[in-house]
Design an enzyme around this catalytic site. Structure first.
Site, PDB file in Angstrom:
ATOM      1  N   HIS A   1       0.666  -1.155   0.086  1.00  0.00           N
ATOM      2  CA  HIS A   1      -0.333   0.029   0.580  1.00  0.00           C
ATOM      3  C   HIS A   1       1.073   1.083  -0.079  1.00  0.00           C
ATOM      4  CE1 HIS A   1      -3.342   2.967   1.156  1.00  0.00           C
ATOM      5  NE2 HIS A   1      -3.666   1.840   0.995  1.00  0.00           N
TER       6      HIS A   1
ATOM      7  N   ASP B   1      -8.650  -5.406   0.525  1.00  0.00           N
ATOM      8  CA  ASP B   1      -8.472  -6.192  -1.446  1.00  0.00           C
ATOM      9  C   ASP B   1      -8.112  -7.737  -0.969  1.00  0.00           C
ATOM     10  OD1 ASP B   1      -7.607  -3.235  -3.051  1.00  0.00           O
ATOM     11  OD2 ASP B   1      -9.850  -4.008  -3.044  1.00  0.00           O
TER      12      ASP B   1
HETATM   13  C1  SDX Z   1      -6.179   0.473  -3.192  1.00  0.00           C
HETATM   14  O1  SDX Z   1      -4.273   4.319  -1.872  1.00  0.00           O
HETATM   15  C2  SDX Z   1      -5.176   4.177  -1.837  1.00  0.00           C
HETATM   16  O2  SDX Z   1      -5.714   3.953  -0.577  1.00  0.00           O
HETATM   17  C3  SDX Z   1      -5.640   2.546  -2.554  1.00  0.00           C
HETATM   18  C4  SDX Z   1      -6.799   2.163  -1.393  1.00  0.00           C
HETATM   19  C5  SDX Z   1      -8.171   2.568  -1.203  1.00  0.00           C
HETATM   20  O3  SDX Z   1      -9.003   2.314  -0.504  1.00  0.00           O
HETATM   21  O4  SDX Z   1      -8.661   3.893  -1.670  1.00  0.00           O
HETATM   22  O5  SDX Z   1      -6.856   1.223  -0.308  1.00  0.00           O
HETATM   23  C6  SDX Z   1      -7.511   0.999  -2.388  1.00  0.00           C
HETATM   24  O6  SDX Z   1      -6.206   0.539  -4.469  1.00  0.00           O
HETATM   25  C7  SDX Z   1      -5.259  -1.113  -1.870  1.00  0.00           C
HETATM   26  C8  SDX Z   1      -3.809  -0.715  -3.368  1.00  0.00           C
HETATM   27  C9  SDX Z   1      -4.834  -2.155  -4.186  1.00  0.00           C
HETATM   28  N1  SDX Z   1      -3.570  -2.835  -5.095  1.00  0.00           N
HETATM   29  C10 SDX Z   1      -3.162  -3.642  -5.112  1.00  0.00           C
HETATM   30  O7  SDX Z   1      -3.248  -4.375  -4.460  1.00  0.00           O
HETATM   31  C11 SDX Z   1      -2.178  -3.941  -5.756  1.00  0.00           C
HETATM   32  C12 SDX Z   1      -1.012  -5.510  -5.521  1.00  0.00           C
HETATM   33  N2  SDX Z   1       0.366  -3.494  -4.711  1.00  0.00           N
HETATM   34  C13 SDX Z   1       1.232  -3.007  -5.730  1.00  0.00           C
HETATM   35  O8  SDX Z   1       0.816  -3.000  -6.744  1.00  0.00           O
HETATM   36  C14 SDX Z   1       1.623  -1.643  -4.297  1.00  0.00           C
HETATM   37  O9  SDX Z   1       1.592  -2.155  -3.413  1.00  0.00           O
HETATM   38  C15 SDX Z   1       0.663  -0.277  -4.893  1.00  0.00           C
HETATM   39  C16 SDX Z   1       0.295  -0.115  -5.948  1.00  0.00           C
HETATM   40  C17 SDX Z   1      -0.546  -0.770  -3.818  1.00  0.00           C
HETATM   41  C18 SDX Z   1       1.326   0.541  -3.838  1.00  0.00           C
HETATM   42  O10 SDX Z   1       2.734   0.820  -4.692  1.00  0.00           O
HETATM   43  P1  SDX Z   1       3.131   2.186  -4.589  1.00  0.00           P
HETATM   44  O11 SDX Z   1       2.892   3.111  -3.151  1.00  0.00           O
HETATM   45  O12 SDX Z   1       3.752   3.058  -5.836  1.00  0.00           O
HETATM   46  O13 SDX Z   1       5.004   0.769  -3.819  1.00  0.00           O
HETATM   47  P2  SDX Z   1       6.271   0.478  -4.999  1.00  0.00           P
HETATM   48  O14 SDX Z   1       5.017   0.043  -5.996  1.00  0.00           O
HETATM   49  O15 SDX Z   1       6.867   1.223  -5.098  1.00  0.00           O
HETATM   50  O16 SDX Z   1       6.184  -0.548  -3.868  1.00  0.00           O
HETATM   51  C19 SDX Z   1       7.243  -0.174  -3.295  1.00  0.00           C
HETATM   52  C20 SDX Z   1       8.769  -1.654  -3.243  1.00  0.00           C
HETATM   53  C21 SDX Z   1       8.762  -1.463  -4.573  1.00  0.00           C
HETATM   54  O17 SDX Z   1      10.077  -2.945  -4.931  1.00  0.00           O
HETATM   55  P3  SDX Z   1      11.199  -1.585  -4.820  1.00  0.00           P
HETATM   56  O18 SDX Z   1      10.888  -0.851  -6.148  1.00  0.00           O
HETATM   57  O19 SDX Z   1      11.166  -0.815  -3.655  1.00  0.00           O
HETATM   58  O20 SDX Z   1      12.654  -2.588  -5.316  1.00  0.00           O
HETATM   59  O21 SDX Z   1       7.851  -2.956  -2.800  1.00  0.00           O
HETATM   60  C22 SDX Z   1       7.019  -3.692  -4.451  1.00  0.00           C
HETATM   61  C23 SDX Z   1       7.702  -2.973  -5.207  1.00  0.00           C
HETATM   62  O22 SDX Z   1       7.819  -3.796  -6.220  1.00  0.00           O
HETATM   63  N3  SDX Z   1       5.808  -4.277  -3.946  1.00  0.00           N
HETATM   64  C24 SDX Z   1       5.646  -5.132  -3.851  1.00  0.00           C
HETATM   65  C25 SDX Z   1       4.023  -5.651  -4.383  1.00  0.00           C
HETATM   66  N4  SDX Z   1       3.806  -3.900  -3.577  1.00  0.00           N
HETATM   67  C26 SDX Z   1       5.080  -3.473  -3.531  1.00  0.00           C
HETATM   68  N5  SDX Z   1       5.855  -6.790  -4.572  1.00  0.00           N
HETATM   69  C27 SDX Z   1       5.593  -7.522  -4.601  1.00  0.00           C
HETATM   70  N6  SDX Z   1       4.230  -7.867  -4.496  1.00  0.00           N
HETATM   71  C28 SDX Z   1       3.457  -6.646  -4.569  1.00  0.00           C
HETATM   72  N7  SDX Z   1       1.985  -6.086  -4.568  1.00  0.00           N
END
Ligand code: SDX
Length: 444
Positions: free
Chosen positions: A319, A377
């Site tokens: 998140h 989710d």
């Molecule tokens: C919702 O914003 C909100 O409030 C949203 C929400 C709401 O109520 O409105 O809460 C609802 O959208 C919840 C999120 C649902 N999405 C998912 O579950 C999809 C999987 N999650 C990822 O896509 C990700 O965690 C995000 C999009 C949710 C957050 O992404 P960020 O903040 O841009 O973080 P990031 O992608 O920069 O991640 C930080 C690190 C990265 O690695 P590095 O580049 O630092 O090496 O963590 C890794 C990412 O690759 N990472 C994951 C991961 N989520 C982040 N690696 C594996 N699996 C994951 N799920």
């Protein structure tokens, strides 16, 4: 960057600009604003005027786009407050319509005010009969979110002329119409996809009951609403109602900042919510769990999620704000277990698989170091599937719930005296000035 207090107690941050920056070395004082909760903010509204520099923050990871009083999130502690009330208390004690009132009005309603609000919503649940024609333009296998974007956007054609968004009364009517009609439009999208006749809302039914009725009843015979299922659905709607300045809410605010029709703004929010990185994740979690299939395959998928060269991510994990357990996921995890037991599920393989996946992930250094926890989710889809909602409708129900948050945030923006059209700038790294060259003079 240092901050100190001036005589009039205005906290300031000193920004020291080095000789190499435009305008040479100098100090710029930035006011530091402190809210009632959460981090202070540097007020950079005068920054460009004083430095000819922009700030740079792709994805707005450190940028407050607005002032708001609606929802507060502490990502480090896993705290979520709606108008100061913890989400856990609202989920256990309130109803979705009462939370809608709270988000919009700022206070819990008296019984009299709630009944009046509830009646207003009830009497807007039907849609214009012409709106039914929009569905027949879609293929039966159209994704229901595509239908939602189209049909909710079409509402702006039905109410555009009677809508002055600067009139509080007309804003309230538009808000009531949207809250009331979203379940009807959502249920119609589902009925259209399964080839069943649309069902009209019932004025004798509560919000979640009406949604179940319009989705699962048929004209062929009586449909008995299971109160356990209705309560679980109402709790899911509460947990998805609002969440500060997330991507879809920011979309609604940005669209609304131009003075656009609120129905069109909500359609824009639906479009943004659909993405698998946002609200589309609940559907993606179910697809992921079914793809994993058995707990023996969990290590394979955990490995893929950690592989930078593999686009696969653990859906329902991570998140932007929460670096702790999403409090909504905690409530949903318990609700999921209770509901399945109440519905007589002795063994739900998907729930067992999800819990095993969560356990393994939360013991893995990659997820621990990056503070990746289950989000809202991760469990919601298992509950929705247990109450008979098809996977393709998961994000639609998220949109039904989030409509009240979008509306509350849109109203707050319109009523904000400092509100102006949102217009971010950029760091330009493209070509510098060059002049047109006719074909005959261009190289191969
Ligand atoms: C919702 O914003 C909100 O409030 C949203 C929400 C709401 O109520 O409105 O809460 C609802 O959208 C919840 C999120 C649902 N999405 C998912 O579950 C999809 C999987 N999650 C990822 O896509 C990700 O965690 C995000 C999009 C949710 C957050 O992404 P960020 O903040 O841009 O973080 P990031 O992608 O920069 O991640 C930080 C690190 C990265 O690695 P590095 O580049 O630092 O090496 O963590 C890794 C990412 O690759 N990472 C994951 C991961 N989520 C982040 N690696 C594996 N699996 C994951 N799920």
């Amino acid at each position: 960057m240092t901050k100190h207090f001036l005589e009039e107690d205005q906290e300031l941050a000193h920004l020291e600009l080095s000789p190499g920056t435009p305008g040479g070395s100098r100090t710029v004082n930035l006011p530091v604003l402190q809210g009632t909760l959460g981090p202070s903010v540097l007020d950079i509204r005068k920054l460009y005027g004083e430095t000819t520099c922009f700030t740079y923050d792709p994805g707005y990871t450190s940028t407050a786009s607005c002032e708001s009083k609606i929802t507060f999130i502490d990502g480090e502690k896993g705290v979520l407050l709606h108008r100061g009330y913890p989400i856990e208390e609202l989920a256990d004690n309130s109803t979705f319509l009462e939370v809608a009132y709270l988000l919009m009005e700022g206070e819990l309603p008296t019984k009299e005010k709630f009944d009046q609000f509830s009646d207003n919503i009830t009497f807007h649940t039907m849609v214009h009969e012409q709106l039914r024609n929009f569905y027949s333009g879609f293929r039966r296998d159209a994704h229901p979110m595509a239908i939602m974007v189209g049909v909710v956007g079409a509402l702006s054609a039905f109410y555009h002329d009677s809508l002055d968004i600067h009139d509080p009364e007309q804003r309230m009517i538009a808000s009531h119409r949207l809250i009331a009609k979203m379940p009807t439009i959502a249920a119609m999208a589902y009925k259209y996809s399964v080839g069943q006749p649309f069902m009209y809302p019932g004025n004798d039914l509560k919000y979640a009951e009406n949604l179940l009725h319009m989705m699962f009843a048929t004209p062929a015979g009586p449909y008995k609403i299971n109160p356990i299922v209705a309560r679980a659905l109402d709790k899911i709607l509460i947990l998805h109602a609002d969440h500060e300045q997330n991507a879809s809410t920011s979309t609604v605010r940005l669209a609304g900042s131009s003075g656009a029709n609120p129905f069109a703004c909500i359609a824009a929010g639906i479009a943004c919510l659909w993405g698998p990185a946002h609200g589309g994740a609940n559907e993606a979690v179910l697809h992921m769990l079914k793809k994993i299939g058995h707990k023996d395959r969990i290590p394979e998928f955990i490995k893929r999620a950690k592989d930078k060269d593999d686009p696969f991510r653990l859906m329902g994990f991570g998140h932007r704000v929460y670096k702790h357990y999403d409090p909504r996921a905690s409530v949903l995890r318990i609700t999921c277990q209770e509901l399945l037991e109440e519905l007589g599920y002795k063994h739900e393989p998907l729930l067992e698989l999800a819990k095993e996946l969560e356990k393994i992930a939360l013991e893995d250094p990659y997820f621990v170091e990056k503070k990746l926890y289950p989000n809202v989710d991760f469990y919601s889809g298992i509950i929705l599937q247990a109450i008979g909602v098809p996977t393709s409708m998961f994000t639609v129900l998220f949109a039904v719930a989030r409509t009240v948050g979008w509306i509350a945030q849109w109203m707050e923006m319109i009523e904000d005296p400092l509100q102006k059209i949102g217009r971010p700038r950029q760091l330009y790294t493209g070509d510098t000035l060059r002049h047109y060259i006719p074909f005959t003079q261009r190289g191969a």
